[in-house]
Design a protein around this motif. Structure first.
Motif, PDB file in Angstrom:
ATOM      1  N   ASP A 327      83.095  20.771 -81.746  1.00  0.00           N
ATOM      2  CA  ASP A 327      81.664  20.608 -82.110  1.00  0.00           C
ATOM      3  C   ASP A 327      81.126  19.236 -81.767  1.00  0.00           C
ATOM      4  O   ASP A 327      80.012  18.979 -81.103  1.00  0.00           O
ATOM      5  N   ASP A 328      82.037  18.093 -81.887  1.00  0.00           N
ATOM      6  CA  ASP A 328      81.638  16.683 -81.652  1.00  0.00           C
ATOM      7  C   ASP A 328      81.846  16.276 -80.084  1.00  0.00           C
ATOM      8  O   ASP A 328      81.289  15.284 -79.679  1.00  0.00           O
ATOM      9  N   GLY A 329      82.673  17.176 -79.496  1.00  0.00           N
ATOM     10  CA  GLY A 329      83.109  16.418 -77.915  1.00  0.00           C
ATOM     11  C   GLY A 329      84.108  15.513 -77.969  1.00  0.00           C
ATOM     12  O   GLY A 329      84.937  15.531 -79.198  1.00  0.00           O
ATOM     13  N   LEU A 330      84.699  15.217 -76.905  1.00  0.00           N
ATOM     14  CA  LEU A 330      85.826  14.186 -76.948  1.00  0.00           C
ATOM     15  C   LEU A 330      85.531  12.728 -76.595  1.00  0.00           C
ATOM     16  O   LEU A 330      84.810  12.631 -75.527  1.00  0.00           O
ATOM     17  N   ASP A 331      85.924  11.999 -77.503  1.00  0.00           N
ATOM     18  CA  ASP A 331      85.599  10.638 -77.434  1.00  0.00           C
ATOM     19  C   ASP A 331      86.941   9.812 -76.900  1.00  0.00           C
ATOM     20  O   ASP A 331      88.114  10.078 -77.519  1.00  0.00           O
ATOM     21  N   VAL A 332      86.818   8.986 -75.922  1.00  0.00           N
ATOM     22  CA  VAL A 332      87.876   8.238 -75.166  1.00  0.00           C
ATOM     23  C   VAL A 332      87.429   6.773 -75.552  1.00  0.00           C
ATOM     24  O   VAL A 332      86.448   6.336 -74.944  1.00  0.00           O
ATOM     25  N   ARG A 333      88.522   6.009 -76.045  1.00  0.00           N
ATOM     26  CA  ARG A 333      88.283   4.288 -76.311  1.00  0.00           C
ATOM     27  C   ARG A 333      89.693   3.731 -75.953  1.00  0.00           C
ATOM     28  O   ARG A 333      90.660   4.100 -76.599  1.00  0.00           O
ATOM     29  N   LEU A 334      89.245   2.687 -74.887  1.00  0.00           N
ATOM     30  CA  LEU A 334      90.405   1.945 -74.570  1.00  0.00           C
ATOM     31  C   LEU A 334      90.015   0.413 -74.674  1.00  0.00           C
ATOM     32  O   LEU A 334      88.906   0.123 -74.107  1.00  0.00           O
ATOM     33  N   ARG A 335      91.032  -0.312 -75.428  1.00  0.00           N
ATOM     34  CA  ARG A 335      90.618  -1.630 -75.824  1.00  0.00           C
ATOM     35  C   ARG A 335      91.889  -2.575 -75.477  1.00  0.00           C
ATOM     36  O   ARG A 335      93.112  -2.123 -75.800  1.00  0.00           O
ATOM     37  N   ASN A 336      91.825  -3.558 -74.791  1.00  0.00           N
ATOM     38  CA  ASN A 336      92.635  -4.683 -74.656  1.00  0.00           C
ATOM     39  C   ASN A 336      92.027  -5.880 -74.517  1.00  0.00           C
ATOM     40  O   ASN A 336      90.898  -6.190 -74.100  1.00  0.00           O
ATOM     41  N   PRO A 337      92.929  -7.090 -74.996  1.00  0.00           N
ATOM     42  CA  PRO A 337      92.323  -8.378 -74.819  1.00  0.00           C
ATOM     43  C   PRO A 337      91.949  -8.739 -73.374  1.00  0.00           C
ATOM     44  O   PRO A 337      92.671  -8.268 -72.398  1.00  0.00           O
TER      45      PRO A 337
END
Length: 385
Positions: A327-337
């Protein structure tokens, strides 16, 4: 809309076309002139032959000036039986244009000339006038009708030919467009795959360049790792080229492209190569697996994020977080300093651009930004892309 000029769809004259038209003209002139040739006065006979010869020469220019030539020869036919054949050909030629104003003028002038000829030549006037007029009308109507049929058929054939040529040209354009799209897709896949593998090779090779305390065994082990990563790069490259299909069967030549289920393996490889990665998967797959096209795009986004972290922030902690549902779709999040300095591995800077285009084509979005000393790569894709 105005009908195109007859010149646009008239076929170019061929030697055989000129020959049979000349024979038809001579036959018609002979049919009209021979019955009265023996009864004509000497001056009228020479006038008849002279006008017929002129008409036979002038009628060859009928395509350039169809109406004037038809009117002139029809006027000649009023006193010349040998001009009857050229007059018939000129009338038919005008009729192929199917211009009603021209047809009316040619019909009236031709009928008047035929009437004058039948009444003034030797032997004329023996039949009833109404019968002669009726026959002249029938002959002229047949000539006009035949010319209109020829013009309509020529225009139809020309239109069909133009449509076929246009369809063939459009087909070639579609093929070229498909080829260009396929090449662009393969280029993006090659960039995503090779940049990831080559960055691993560069990392290990760079370590060998800086470490001077390694034993021979450790050097061989590092060289073996570089060799394995090079083999993996070649294997992945073959997989990318596997999007090409067999010309005979249409089947995929090589193994299928990676999907969502391959993301954990990608993270594990990065961890084994020395990258500090935390992988969080909160995607709700209770209603079914992630679609292949969505999973493949997610895989490429994570792969590009790992490659960028390895190149620009080696040793930094990378967080890979996947969330979403049908229903909400697919969320991709990548974090690095953010890293310090410039990575040793060169790059064209087109990876994120290509991934952004890929995400947009799937109906989603991809953005990257700097946030409080962190580099954030964030994408969203609809589940049913």
């Amino acid at each position: 809309m105005d009908r195109p000029s007859p010149v646009e769809h008239q076929p170019p004259p061929t030697p055989w076309g000129r020959t049979w038209r000349l024979l038809a003209v001579l036959v018609i002139s002979a049919i009209v002139w021979l019955p009265i040739a023996g009864d004509q006065a000497r001056w009228l006979l020479w006038l008849d032959l002279a006008l017929g010869a002129v008409s036979l020469v002038v009628v060859h220019h009928r395509r350039r000036w169809p109406l004037p030539i038809a009117l002139v020869i029809s006027a000649f036919a009023a006193v010349s039986g040998t001009a009857a054949g050229p007059a018939t050909l000129a009338t038919v030629s005008v009729a192929t244009g199917r211009r009603w104003q021209q047809l009316v003028v040619v019909f009236v002038v031709g009928l008047a000339g035929a009437q004058v000829f039948t009444l003034t030549q030797p032997g004329g006037g023996e039949e009833p006038l109404w019968l002669l007029s009726f026959l002249n009308v029938i002959v002229l109507a047949a000539c006009v009708g035949w010319g209109m049929y020829l013009g309509s058929r020529r225009e139809l054939v020309s239109t069909l030919r133009q449509r076929a040529e246009r369809a063939e040209a459009e087909q070639e354009l579609r093929i070229d467009r498909v080829r260009a799209t396929e090449r662009a897709r393969i280029a993006r896949e090659m960039h995503d795959v090779l940049a990831h593998r080559i960055s691993q090779i560069s990392l290990h090779a760079g370590a060998l360049g800086f470490r001077e305390d390694l034993t021979a065994e450790e050097m061989r082990a590092s060289a073996a790792v570089i060799r394995d990563k090079a083999h993996e790069a070649l294997t992945d490259l073959r997989g990318v080229l596997g999007v090409l299909r067999d010309e005979d069967t249409g089947a995929v030549v090589h193994a299928p492209q990676p999907t969502y289920d391959d993301v954990p393996r990608l993270v594990a490889e990065a961890t084994a190569a020395g990258l500090n990665v935390d992988y969080v998967d909160r995607v709700d797959r209770s209603a079914g697996p992630v679609p292949e096209v969505v999973g493949r795009t997610v895989y490429r986004i994570v792969q590009e994020g790992i490659t960028n972290a390895r190149k620009h922030a080696p040793g930094a902690h990378l967080l890979v977080e996947l969330t979403g549902s049908p229903d909400d779709g697919l969320d991709v999040r990548l974090r690095n300093p953010l890293g310090f300095g410039v990575g040793v591995t060169p790059g064209a800077g087109l990876g994120l651009v290509g991934l952004s285009e890929r995400a947009e084509l799937r109906g989603g979005r991809l953005e990257h930004r700097r946030d409080a000393g962190m580099f954030v790569l964030h994408g969203w894709l609809p589940w049913a892309a």
